[in-house]
Design a protein around this motif. Structure first.
Motif, PDB file in Angstrom:
ATOM      1  N   SER A   1       0.833  -1.205   0.000  1.00 57.62           N
ATOM      2  CA  SER A   1       0.000   0.000   0.000  1.00 57.62           C
ATOM      3  C   SER A   1       0.871   1.261   0.000  1.00 57.62           C
ATOM      4  N   ALA A   2       2.018   1.212   0.661  1.00 53.93           N
ATOM      5  CA  ALA A   2       2.912   2.379   0.681  1.00 53.93           C
ATOM      6  C   ALA A   2       3.417   2.703  -0.724  1.00 53.93           C
ATOM      7  N   GLU A   3       3.798   1.678  -1.469  1.00 52.11           N
ATOM      8  CA  GLU A   3       4.248   1.886  -2.851  1.00 52.11           C
ATOM      9  C   GLU A   3       3.102   2.411  -3.711  1.00 52.11           C
ATOM     10  N   PHE A   4       1.905   1.889  -3.460  1.00 50.40           N
ATOM     11  CA  PHE A   4       0.751   2.352  -4.228  1.00 50.40           C
ATOM     12  C   PHE A   4       0.499   3.833  -3.969  1.00 50.40           C
ATOM     13  N   TYR A   5       0.481   4.232  -2.688  1.00 44.82           N
ATOM     14  CA  TYR A   5       0.256   5.647  -2.348  1.00 44.82           C
ATOM     15  C   TYR A   5       1.295   6.532  -3.029  1.00 44.82           C
ATOM     16  N   ARG A   6       2.549   6.089  -2.993  1.00 41.66           N
ATOM     17  CA  ARG A   6       3.627   6.869  -3.603  1.00 41.66           C
ATOM     18  C   ARG A   6       3.355   7.085  -5.092  1.00 41.66           C
ATOM     19  N   ASP A   7       3.058   6.001  -5.794  1.00 46.44           N
ATOM     20  CA  ASP A   7       2.824   6.108  -7.236  1.00 46.44           C
ATOM     21  C   ASP A   7       1.554   6.898  -7.540  1.00 46.44           C
TER      22      ASP A   7
ATOM     23  N   GLN B   1      -5.446  -5.208   1.588  1.00 45.79           N
ATOM     24  CA  GLN B   1      -6.094  -6.235   2.399  1.00 45.79           C
ATOM     25  C   GLN B   1      -6.328  -5.740   3.826  1.00 45.79           C
ATOM     26  N   ALA B   2      -5.327  -5.094   4.403  1.00 42.14           N
ATOM     27  CA  ALA B   2      -5.449  -4.621   5.783  1.00 42.14           C
ATOM     28  C   ALA B   2      -6.394  -3.431   5.875  1.00 42.14           C
ATOM     29  N   ASP B   3      -6.225  -2.468   4.992  1.00 40.68           N
ATOM     30  CA  ASP B   3      -7.051  -1.265   5.066  1.00 40.68           C
ATOM     31  C   ASP B   3      -6.882  -0.433   3.809  1.00 40.68           C
ATOM     32  N   LEU B   4      -7.989   0.087   3.333  1.00 38.87           N
ATOM     33  CA  LEU B   4      -7.977   1.008   2.200  1.00 38.87           C
ATOM     34  C   LEU B   4      -7.904   2.414   2.771  1.00 38.87           C
ATOM     35  N   GLY B   5      -6.873   3.159   2.408  1.00 37.35           N
ATOM     36  CA  GLY B   5      -6.636   4.477   2.993  1.00 37.35           C
ATOM     37  C   GLY B   5      -7.805   5.429   2.834  1.00 37.35           C
ATOM     38  N   PHE B   6      -7.907   6.357   3.775  1.00 36.50           N
ATOM     39  CA  PHE B   6      -9.002   7.324   3.781  1.00 36.50           C
ATOM     40  C   PHE B   6      -9.007   8.137   2.485  1.00 36.50           C
ATOM     41  N   GLY B   7     -10.162   8.211   1.851  1.00 38.36           N
ATOM     42  CA  GLY B   7     -10.313   9.020   0.648  1.00 38.36           C
ATOM     43  C   GLY B   7     -10.033   8.292  -0.649  1.00 38.36           C
TER      44      GLY B   7
END
Length: 200
Positions: free
Chosen positions: A54-60, A88-94
């Motif tokens: 998820s961190a890589e996804f947010y970055r991109d 899987q753990a959590d979909l970030g806010f927004g």
């Protein structure tokens, strides 16, 4: 509120105060243009590899993708299963609202199955219900618009006429029509199930 707005600022040190007049050291926006020029090659390279976390996804998602079309293509490349695994753990806010808006604005008939998979993958994430509750009214409207498009696509188009020729071809055409109508029925059921999950 002001503390939050200034959270990206760093305190000046003694040596910083002696800097040249006219340069603003604490403002990251000033040097953004220079950084974008130097990192444009890096950004292109980063996107060659799809994110695994998820961190890589947010970055991109935040840094590399400039407009809705790019974000839409990015989601299609990832597909629903990968998105479900990444978040899987959590979909970030927004993010759910952004996804719905991007999908609604850019979806075309050819991508229908992929969009349905993406929606299925997102609905399998933890705290999905909470993310739904936190959608803004505009994002909810985008979701409704997306499902309207999906429904209209499932009821229309795609039926090829029966070929005029020998009897074998006619029965073959009928079989194809039957299988495509069955496929549409199951797709329609999936869309209806997703509409319940997304509270549309």
């Amino acid at each position: 509120r002001d503390i939050v707005l200034a959270s990206h600022l760093k305190p000046l040190e003694r040596k910083d105060k002696a800097a040249k007049k006219g340069t603003v050291l604490w403002n990251p926006c000033v040097t953004r243009a220079k950084r974008e020029e130097s990192s444009s090659v890096e950004i292109a390279q980063e996107l060659h590899q799809l994110p695994g976390t998820s961190a890589e996804f947010y970055r991109d998602w935040r840094r590399c993708l400039k407009n809705g079309k790019e974000k839409y293509q990015f989601l299609l490349k990832l597909e629903g299963k990968a998105l479900g695994r990444i978040f899987q753990a959590d979909l970030g806010f927004g993010l759910l609202g952004e996804f719905l808006t991007v999908l609604a604005e850019n979806m075309c008939h050819e991508d229908r199955a992929a969009v349905v998979q993406i929606l299925q993958g997102l609905s399998s994430t933890k705290r999905f219900g909470l993310n739904l509750d936190l959608l803004s009214e505009a994002e909810k409207e985008s979701g409704r618009d997306l499902f309207r498009k999906l429904q209209s696509m499932s009821t229309s188009g795609g039926s090829s006429g029966e070929p005029s020729g020998p009897t074998d071809r006619e029965t073959e055409g009928e079989a194809q029509l039957l299988s495509s109508s069955l496929q549409k029925e199951t797709e329609g059921e999936i869309v209806r199930e997703l509409m319940k999950r997304y509270q549309v």
